[in-house]
Design an enzyme around this catalytic site. Sequence first.
Site, mmCIF file in Angstrom:
data_model
loop_
_atom_site.group_PDB
_atom_site.id
_atom_site.type_symbol
_atom_site.label_atom_id
_atom_site.label_comp_id
_atom_site.label_asym_id
_atom_site.label_seq_id
_atom_site.Cartn_x
_atom_site.Cartn_y
_atom_site.Cartn_z
ATOM 1 C CG HIS A 106 -55.358 45.268 -45.874
ATOM 2 N ND1 HIS A 106 -54.308 45.325 -46.778
ATOM 3 C CD2 HIS A 106 -56.214 44.858 -46.831
ATOM 4 C CE1 HIS A 106 -54.629 44.782 -47.841
ATOM 5 N NE2 HIS A 106 -55.827 44.457 -47.948
ATOM 6 C CD GLU A 149 -59.944 40.140 -52.037
ATOM 7 O OE1 GLU A 149 -59.092 40.371 -51.570
ATOM 8 O OE2 GLU A 149 -60.917 40.809 -51.718
ATOM 9 C CB SER A 204 -59.679 45.140 -42.852
ATOM 10 O OG SER A 204 -58.573 45.284 -43.932
#
Length: 498
Positions: free
Chosen positions: A413, A463, A411
């Site tokens: 993130h 997204e 990820s």
Amino acid sequence: MPKSIKKSVLSLSIGGLLILASLMFAGITSFATGSNSQNAASSLSTPVLSSVSNTDTGIKISWGKVTGAEKYRVFYKNSSGVWVGIVNTGSTSYTWTGAKSGTKYTFTVRCISADGKTYTSPYDKTGKTINYIAAPKISAASNAATGAKITWGKVAGAAKYRVFYKANGEATWHKAGDTTSTSYTWTKAKSGTKYVFTVRCISADGQKYTSSYDNTGKSLSYIAAPKILSAVSLSTGVLVSWDKVKGAANYRVFYKANGEDTWHKAGDTTSVNYTWTKAKSGTKYTFTVRCITKDGKSYTSSYDGKGKAQSSTFTTSKGFKGEVKNGVVYIDGYLIANKTYPLPKSYGDGITSAAQSAFNKMKEGAKKDGITLSIASGYRSYSYQNKIYNNYCARDGKKEADTYSARPGHSEHQSGLAMDLNKVGNAFNGTKEAKWLAKNCYKYGFILRYPQGKTNETGYVYESWHFRYVGEDLAKKLYNGGDWITMEDYFGFTSEYC
């Protein structure tokens, strides 16, 4: 009658019979070069040879039809200058398959009776001459490391050869290349294409054909050898990456340790990346990849025999430098975290100061335009991403979850450089906030990380809420006037789970 006279008469009689028998035999199979002897008076015209040519199976002799002729006998002149009969035929052409390549032959034709016992015409004493060069016989067409390799038998008398190809069932032969060897590797073959190859003899200067060719040719479904991009050590193992090969069903990865000669199987995959987890510390490895059938029972391509040595640096398909520092992959200096390149479990402790500062500026800029921005999801640790991902898998299944949620370690993130803004989910699509971000984020160093229609590059669905900080210079390039370019496409790397 005196005995001496009787003996003379007897000798003459026997001799005469032998000569007569010899002449009768000559009337059927051969005749002297300067003779026009026959068993009956010639009544038909002399056959006129129109051509003598090399074909893929031998020498073809052709002549004009003679009115009244029942049959024809074809002759060639032997090394003693004697015409030797080859065949009787009712046709006006004949292909002789007994010729030897590299030999000079002269041919003529004579009319004969239906039973083949009597000549019914004269013949052309000069005949027609040809230097016979056989059509090359292709022994193999195979996938080599650098292209399609065609091999054939040496042809006596041939100075040079020209290789031809046809693609995907087309009718026209195209030149691949010339060679003096009996094999040729064509480097311009396209993977996933079915080819047919043939070979023809040519003169030393390449200006003339000196033989015919096999029009059927040799078929080959060409699958290119995978081009290895990198073999880098990550926290999860050695990641081997290569270019996707068109027409390949599966791939098999091999390794050699410490300069040994033998390749060992590491594993099979349908992806263009493979992480080998059994590497031993302190051992130097080299890797190669080969295409295989779906069931893994047969090889469908050759391979790079040199392979790619394990290294901490690599070059992407677009020529950018990649390197691994403390288990983290950087390409052209930019941290990469996607399906191909994971982050170590311990990496990250929050949103980076650079990303946070850039977001604050962007938030203020949006406010001036009446747009409110907020961070819905910022930094996520490895363990937290693991929890989120497993929840999605439980709800939608792993295959579906992989289209919108990253596996732990993969990820962005976790890098501290990515953030989901305002609202996570498709409800954010098309909102005034989403439109403003897509149009203005690059001005503050952010990119729309997963643009619409780029799933095959990023590995994730569109997204509209997910943004990644890369700095203003790169962001402007990737913005591309509103037609977003992905990091994968720009730098030339993949995003596929191993």
